[in-house]
Scaffold this active site. Sequence first.
Site, PDB file in Angstrom:
ATOM      1  N   HIS A 126      -3.982 -33.316  17.752  1.00 45.02           N
ATOM      2  CA  HIS A 126      -2.831 -34.131  18.148  1.00 45.02           C
ATOM      3  C   HIS A 126      -1.700 -33.259  18.653  1.00 45.02           C
ATOM      4  CE1 HIS A 126      -4.735 -37.760  16.598  1.00 45.02           C
ATOM      5  NE2 HIS A 126      -5.256 -36.937  15.705  1.00 45.02           N
ATOM      6  N   LYS A 167       0.840  -1.203   0.000  1.00 48.53           N
ATOM      7  CA  LYS A 167       0.000   0.000   0.000  1.00 48.53           C
ATOM      8  C   LYS A 167       0.877   1.254   0.000  1.00 48.53           C
ATOM      9  CE  LYS A 167      -3.562   2.259   2.743  1.00 48.53           C
ATOM     10  NZ  LYS A 167      -4.498   2.166   3.859  1.00 48.53           N
ATOM     11  N   GLU A 205      -4.430  -6.687  14.993  1.00 53.39           N
ATOM     12  CA  GLU A 205      -3.972  -5.372  14.561  1.00 53.39           C
ATOM     13  C   GLU A 205      -5.125  -4.363  14.656  1.00 53.39           C
ATOM     14  OE1 GLU A 205      -2.401  -4.447  10.458  1.00 53.39           O
ATOM     15  OE2 GLU A 205      -0.457  -4.596  11.427  1.00 53.39           O
ATOM     16  N   LYS A 214       9.495  -0.660  14.035  1.00 50.07           N
ATOM     17  CA  LYS A 214      10.042  -0.305  12.711  1.00 50.07           C
ATOM     18  C   LYS A 214      11.093   0.790  12.857  1.00 50.07           C
ATOM     19  CE  LYS A 214       5.805  -0.936   9.972  1.00 50.07           C
ATOM     20  NZ  LYS A 214       4.792  -0.275   9.168  1.00 50.07           N
ATOM     21  N   GLU A 265      10.668  -4.635   4.260  1.00 48.32           N
ATOM     22  CA  GLU A 265      10.747  -6.048   3.867  1.00 48.32           C
ATOM     23  C   GLU A 265      10.407  -6.198   2.381  1.00 48.32           C
ATOM     24  OE1 GLU A 265       9.110  -4.874   6.467  1.00 48.32           O
ATOM     25  OE2 GLU A 265       9.306  -6.187   8.235  1.00 48.32           O
ATOM     26  N   GLY A 311      -4.792  -2.069   4.982  1.00 46.39           N
ATOM     27  CA  GLY A 311      -4.001  -3.208   4.495  1.00 46.39           C
ATOM     28  C   GLY A 311      -4.655  -4.542   4.792  1.00 46.39           C
ATOM     29  N   ARG A 312      -5.117  -4.726   6.038  1.00 48.10           N
ATOM     30  CA  ARG A 312      -5.668  -6.034   6.424  1.00 48.10           C
ATOM     31  C   ARG A 312      -7.075  -6.263   5.892  1.00 48.10           C
ATOM     32  NH1 ARG A 312      -4.538  -2.648  10.447  1.00 48.10           N
ATOM     33  NH2 ARG A 312      -6.164  -1.846  11.822  1.00 48.10           N
TER      34      ARG A 312
HETATM   35  O1  F6P Z   1       3.408  -2.920   9.695  1.00 47.84           O
HETATM   36  C1  F6P Z   1       2.051  -3.113   9.615  1.00 47.84           C
HETATM   37  C2  F6P Z   1       1.536  -2.838   8.252  1.00 47.84           C
HETATM   38  O2  F6P Z   1       1.444  -1.479   8.043  1.00 47.84           O
HETATM   39  C3  F6P Z   1       0.208  -3.518   8.039  1.00 47.84           C
HETATM   40  O3  F6P Z   1      -0.858  -2.829   8.561  1.00 47.84           O
HETATM   41  C4  F6P Z   1       0.195  -3.690   6.579  1.00 47.84           C
HETATM   42  O4  F6P Z   1      -0.742  -4.644   6.172  1.00 47.84           O
HETATM   43  C5  F6P Z   1       1.619  -4.117   6.319  1.00 47.84           C
HETATM   44  O5  F6P Z   1       2.383  -3.382   7.244  1.00 47.84           O
HETATM   45  C6  F6P Z   1       2.126  -3.913   4.925  1.00 47.84           C
HETATM   46  O6  F6P Z   1       2.073  -2.582   4.548  1.00 47.84           O
HETATM   47  P1  F6P Z   1       2.239  -2.153   3.035  1.00 47.84           P
HETATM   48  O7  F6P Z   1       1.124  -2.766   2.266  1.00 47.84           O
HETATM   49  O8  F6P Z   1       2.194  -0.666   3.029  1.00 47.84           O
HETATM   50  O9  F6P Z   1       3.576  -2.662   2.550  1.00 47.84           O
END
Ligand code: F6P
Length: 536
Positions: free
Chosen positions: A372, A197, A341, A501, A203, A255-256
Amino acid sequence: MNLETLNKLALERNDQTILGLFDTDTDRAQGFSISTGNLLFDYSKTQIDADIRNALIRLCDEAGLADRRTAMFDGAKINETEGRSVLHTALRNLDGGPVEVDGLDVMPDVLDTLHRMRVFAEEVRGGAVIGAGGSFTDVVNIGIGGSDLGPVMATHALAPYHDGPRLHYVSNVDGAHIADTLRQLDPTRTLVIVASKTFTTIETMTNARTARAWMADGGGDPAKQFAAVSSALDKTQAFGIPSEHVFGFADWVGGRYSVWGPVGLPVMIAVGSNAFDAFLRGGQAMDVHFQAADWVENMPVLLALVGIWHRQVLGHSSRAVLPYDQRLLRLPAYFQQLEMESNGKSVAMDGSPLTGPSGPVVWGEPGTNGQHAFYQLIHQGTDVIPCEFMVAAEGHEPELVHHHRLLLANCFAQSEALMRGRGLDEARQLMADKGLQGEELERQARHRVFPGNRPSSTLIYPMLTPFVLGQIIALYEHRVFVEGVLLGINSFDQWGVELGKELATSLGPVVDGEISADGKDGSTAALVAYALRHRD
Ligand code: F6P
């Protein structure tokens, strides 16, 4: 949230067992379950009775739930700490009317992007869009959190419909993830979708650069073989992704909550645009139900109230999500982000501290595997863990119908066992039948006692189709929304992820050995020193 009446009822009902509720009300299974579409949500195996349910429902009115729900669907800026609307529902508003944000109808853009996604997905599937070495055999989605968990979950869930290229997901910044994924792929016939987003997530951007270098080194063409899904179109352009491969979405999609829009592109490529449409329609059907049904008949509301009863009234700190559906193996992880979240907050919307607990810890695994492993604790541990079972009446494998019957039997057996338990007398009899006597009989019998009276609910659906998956995901989204409204919190921000972060950014050069760890606490400095000592 005023829990006085509910706390009083909980005390009064202390000796009331769930089994006893079935004895006094022979229609309990019908009275304490809800259907919508083909879904059935049964919450009769909880301690909730009519008085408790009435008191829970009153919380909805006291919290102004109807107005908050209207505000969300109407595009009001209910995400108050970020000044944003919350309109993931617009992404599945296929037959709906206009939805306005700041006086502008967002639906033309939503439908235009959906159309572009369909065209692109079908071109990738049909070989009209190709890589340097020919049609795409593989798609790699690079994203994390909401830009990963939803599509991963849906891809597993819809495996019987998967007839497009193979799909792979890379989320972790651990180089092992991308290395293990790319090793098996042809860089000239792989499409990489960078889903972020913000298009700044460390990452994702690190993995995206690694994938781009891998592709260029291997004879692929990143200019043709990369696509992006983002709200930050300037950044996708700066990364070098051609605009015809960029699928944007607005900041009012959290995002979620984003799997319904461009973040779902890999799923659409896998299963095709018709199956993806059916997924959207399932979500839309749940939206219609959520907006129309009375509270007592409203599935997301009742699911939320069951959650409030267990967490905020009875104090159970965790909730297990137990899909008896192997293809929902990533659903618990998806719900973890969705619920934790969203509702893992300690201040109310106005900044005042919450006076009670926030949302619970959500965890789980598919049954029967969990049986199990951790079910021992669920049955005999000292903590009560409300369980949410899910199962399909029918599987996708007609030739393996005997497997599915066993699956169903196991699912139903677990909720029955949790409720029924096994008393000491019955355990003693079992030991006597085995020939034990005296102290040894007594000792062994005590290990075989199940306290019982442990609450669970079951969501049962005909079969895990794209439509049903859409219903289930929207059901849980609205459940989280209702719980958040009752708690008086903002379910749509996530400030709690920021501090880590920031510290990771500042620790980068320390771990690189460029600057010293002076000023860090003793533990962090010692861990850095260890890592530096053991490098190479
Ligand atoms: O670190 C949390 C977060 O902001 C989430 O809410 C989100 O889904 C994820 O990181 C990824 O964010 P982006 O889509 O901006 O890379």
